[in-house]
Design a protein around this motif. Structure first.
Motif, PDB file in Angstrom:
ATOM      1  N   TRP A  45       0.826  -1.205   0.000  1.00 22.47           N
ATOM      2  CA  TRP A  45       0.000   0.000   0.000  1.00 22.47           C
ATOM      3  C   TRP A  45       0.861   1.257   0.000  1.00 22.47           C
ATOM      4  CZ3 TRP A  45      -4.723   1.233  -1.192  1.00 22.47           C
ATOM      5  CH2 TRP A  45      -5.199   2.503  -0.856  1.00 22.47           C
ATOM      6  N   ASN A  46       1.957   1.240   0.731  1.00 27.26           N
ATOM      7  CA  ASN A  46       2.826   2.409   0.849  1.00 27.26           C
ATOM      8  C   ASN A  46       3.861   2.523  -0.270  1.00 27.26           C
ATOM      9  OD1 ASN A  46       1.613   3.424   3.239  1.00 27.26           O
ATOM     10  ND2 ASN A  46       2.663   1.845   4.392  1.00 27.26           N
ATOM     11  N   ASN A  47       3.847   1.589  -1.202  1.00 26.58           N
ATOM     12  CA  ASN A  47       4.764   1.634  -2.339  1.00 26.58           C
ATOM     13  C   ASN A  47       4.495   2.930  -3.120  1.00 26.58           C
ATOM     14  OD1 ASN A  47       5.634   1.408  -5.085  1.00 26.58           O
ATOM     15  ND2 ASN A  47       5.691  -0.808  -4.923  1.00 26.58           N
ATOM     16  N   PRO A  48       5.514   3.769  -3.322  1.00 25.83           N
ATOM     17  CA  PRO A  48       5.303   5.048  -4.022  1.00 25.83           C
ATOM     18  C   PRO A  48       4.702   4.877  -5.428  1.00 25.83           C
ATOM     19  CG  PRO A  48       7.463   5.016  -2.990  1.00 25.83           C
ATOM     20  CD  PRO A  48       6.892   3.629  -2.844  1.00 25.83           C
ATOM     21  N   GLU A  49       5.094   3.820  -6.124  1.00 21.81           N
ATOM     22  CA  GLU A  49       4.549   3.593  -7.470  1.00 21.81           C
ATOM     23  C   GLU A  49       3.044   3.329  -7.395  1.00 21.81           C
ATOM     24  OE1 GLU A  49       5.432   0.866 -11.426  1.00 21.81           O
ATOM     25  OE2 GLU A  49       6.384   0.317  -9.531  1.00 21.81           O
ATOM     26  N   TRP A  50       2.628   2.518  -6.415  1.00 21.88           N
ATOM     27  CA  TRP A  50       1.198   2.244  -6.262  1.00 21.88           C
ATOM     28  C   TRP A  50       0.451   3.498  -5.814  1.00 21.88           C
ATOM     29  CZ3 TRP A  50      -2.998   0.468  -7.718  1.00 21.88           C
ATOM     30  CH2 TRP A  50      -4.135   0.511  -6.926  1.00 21.88           C
ATOM     31  N   GLN A  51       1.021   4.223  -4.872  1.00 20.37           N
ATOM     32  CA  GLN A  51       0.357   5.426  -4.374  1.00 20.37           C
ATOM     33  C   GLN A  51       0.151   6.453  -5.498  1.00 20.37           C
ATOM     34  OE1 GLN A  51      -1.109   6.473  -1.357  1.00 20.37           O
ATOM     35  NE2 GLN A  51      -1.094   4.244  -1.175  1.00 20.37           N
ATOM     36  N   ALA A  52       1.135   6.596  -6.377  1.00 19.55           N
ATOM     37  CA  ALA A  52       1.000   7.532  -7.503  1.00 19.55           C
ATOM     38  C   ALA A  52      -0.111   7.091  -8.449  1.00 19.55           C
ATOM     39  CB  ALA A  52       2.329   7.653  -8.250  1.00 19.55           C
ATOM     40  N   ALA A  53      -0.157   5.805  -8.747  1.00 23.35           N
ATOM     41  CA  ALA A  53      -1.210   5.287  -9.640  1.00 23.35           C
ATOM     42  C   ALA A  53      -2.585   5.423  -8.986  1.00 23.35           C
ATOM     43  CB  ALA A  53      -0.935   3.833 -10.001  1.00 23.35           C
ATOM     44  N   HIS A  54      -2.665   5.142  -7.697  1.00 24.69           N
ATOM     45  CA  HIS A  54      -3.932   5.255  -6.969  1.00 24.69           C
ATOM     46  C   HIS A  54      -4.410   6.707  -6.988  1.00 24.69           C
ATOM     47  CE1 HIS A  54      -6.734   5.129  -3.529  1.00 24.69           C
ATOM     48  NE2 HIS A  54      -6.871   3.857  -3.840  1.00 24.69           N
ATOM     49  N   LYS A  55      -3.504   7.637  -6.740  1.00 24.91           N
ATOM     50  CA  LYS A  55      -3.854   9.057  -6.744  1.00 24.91           C
ATOM     51  C   LYS A  55      -4.331   9.490  -8.135  1.00 24.91           C
ATOM     52  CE  LYS A  55      -3.893  13.153  -4.835  1.00 24.91           C
ATOM     53  NZ  LYS A  55      -5.011  13.498  -3.981  1.00 24.91           N
ATOM     54  N   LYS A  56      -3.594   9.092  -9.156  1.00 25.43           N
ATOM     55  CA  LYS A  56      -3.989   9.415 -10.542  1.00 25.43           C
ATOM     56  C   LYS A  56      -5.338   8.764 -10.862  1.00 25.43           C
ATOM     57  CE  LYS A  56      -2.833  10.702 -14.843  1.00 25.43           C
ATOM     58  NZ  LYS A  56      -3.039  12.056 -15.243  1.00 25.43           N
ATOM     59  N   GLY A  57      -5.532   7.544 -10.355  1.00 28.18           N
ATOM     60  CA  GLY A  57      -6.767   6.807 -10.610  1.00 28.18           C
ATOM     61  C   GLY A  57      -8.012   7.452 -10.037  1.00 28.18           C
ATOM     62  N   GLU A  58      -7.834   8.357  -9.087  1.00 25.96           N
ATOM     63  CA  GLU A  58      -8.988   9.049  -8.508  1.00 25.96           C
ATOM     64  C   GLU A  58      -9.715   9.906  -9.545  1.00 25.96           C
ATOM     65  OE1 GLU A  58      -7.416  11.066  -5.070  1.00 25.96           O
ATOM     66  OE2 GLU A  58      -7.260   9.184  -3.946  1.00 25.96           O
ATOM     67  N   GLN A  59      -9.058  10.155 -10.679  1.00 26.73           N
ATOM     68  CA  GLN A  59      -9.717  10.857 -11.787  1.00 26.73           C
ATOM     69  C   GLN A  59     -10.683   9.929 -12.526  1.00 26.73           C
ATOM     70  OE1 GLN A  59      -6.928  12.775 -14.495  1.00 26.73           O
ATOM     71  NE2 GLN A  59      -5.389  12.737 -12.862  1.00 26.73           N
ATOM     72  N   TYR A  60     -10.439   8.638 -12.410  1.00 29.81           N
ATOM     73  CA  TYR A  60     -11.178   7.649 -13.205  1.00 29.81           C
ATOM     74  C   TYR A  60     -12.074   6.736 -12.368  1.00 29.81           C
ATOM     75  CZ  TYR A  60      -7.070   9.039 -15.829  1.00 29.81           C
ATOM     76  OH  TYR A  60      -6.068   9.777 -16.411  1.00 29.81           O
ATOM     77  N   ALA A  61     -11.935   6.827 -11.046  1.00 26.03           N
ATOM     78  CA  ALA A  61     -12.727   5.947 -10.185  1.00 26.03           C
ATOM     79  C   ALA A  61     -12.806   6.523  -8.782  1.00 26.03           C
ATOM     80  CB  ALA A  61     -12.093   4.557 -10.134  1.00 26.03           C
ATOM     81  N   LYS A  62     -13.843   6.117  -8.080  1.00 27.16           N
ATOM     82  CA  LYS A  62     -13.965   6.442  -6.664  1.00 27.16           C
ATOM     83  C   LYS A  62     -13.599   5.163  -5.911  1.00 27.16           C
ATOM     84  CE  LYS A  62     -17.141   8.048  -3.152  1.00 27.16           C
ATOM     85  NZ  LYS A  62     -18.518   8.368  -2.839  1.00 27.16           N
ATOM     86  N   PHE A  63     -12.590   5.254  -5.045  1.00 26.76           N
ATOM     87  CA  PHE A  63     -12.091   4.077  -4.339  1.00 26.76           C
ATOM     88  C   PHE A  63     -12.598   4.033  -2.904  1.00 26.76           C
ATOM     89  CE2 PHE A  63      -8.572   5.182  -7.328  1.00 26.76           C
ATOM     90  CZ  PHE A  63      -8.637   4.063  -8.124  1.00 26.76           C
ATOM     91  N   ARG A  64     -12.928   2.855  -2.465  1.00 26.63           N
ATOM     92  CA  ARG A  64     -13.164   2.560  -1.041  1.00 26.63           C
ATOM     93  C   ARG A  64     -12.311   1.330  -0.757  1.00 26.63           C
ATOM     94  NH1 ARG A  64     -18.820   2.282   1.256  1.00 26.63           N
ATOM     95  NH2 ARG A  64     -18.462   0.184   0.592  1.00 26.63           N
ATOM     96  N   ASP A  65     -11.175   1.541  -0.099  1.00 21.79           N
ATOM     97  CA  ASP A  65     -10.225   0.461   0.148  1.00 21.79           C
ATOM     98  C   ASP A  65     -10.200   0.125   1.634  1.00 21.79           C
ATOM     99  OD1 ASP A  65      -9.161   0.440  -2.584  1.00 21.79           O
ATOM    100  OD2 ASP A  65      -8.343   2.399  -2.070  1.00 21.79           O
TER     101      ASP A  65
END
Length: 127
Positions: free
Chosen positions: A99-119
């Motif tokens: 979860w704390n992997n910077p690569e994943w965090q960047a993709a997750h943040k960018k993905g907020e433009q394309y989806a609403k996440f509830r993790d």
């Protein structure tokens, strides 16, 4: 001499058994951990280009594996709002590392433009 040999043998056997016992206790696994994500995707094309590949890559690198993905069927109560994803990790530490992997965090943040996440993260039952 026989007594010394017997004592030394017993001592070595005790050390070996103790070392094996400690290794066995250390080797006992902590419970698995799971990510349960309810993703309301509003731009499927960009989600699949930006988020999904990084999720696949970083999850595999962290030793996680996808157990379920798709639109769930509600058996009772309100169904999840979007696409449900369940990912298993060896333990909560591995999940947190992913979860704390910077690569994943960047993709997750960018993905907020394309989806609403509830993790959500949850620890499983001990094996």
């Amino acid at each position: 001499m026989k007594t010394a040999w017997a004592t030394a043998s017993a001592l070595l056997a005790g050390i070996a058994i103790g070392a094996f016992g400690v290794h066995t206790v250390d080797a006992q696994k902590r419970p698995p951990a799971y990510v349960v994500a309810d993703n309301e995707v509003n731009d499927q094309d960009n989600y699949m280009k930006v988020v999904a590949p990084v999720a696949e890559k970083t999850t595999a690198e962290a030793g996680g594996r996808f157990l379920a993905r798709g639109k769930p069927v509600s058996l009772s109560g309100e169904p999840p709002r979007g696409r449900l994803v369940i990912v298993q990790f060896e333990n909560m530490d591995q999940l947190q590392k992913w979860w704390n992997n910077p690569e994943w965090q960047a993709a997750h943040k960018k993905g907020e433009q394309y989806a609403k996440f509830r993790d959500m993260a949850i620890e499983g039952v001990s094996p």
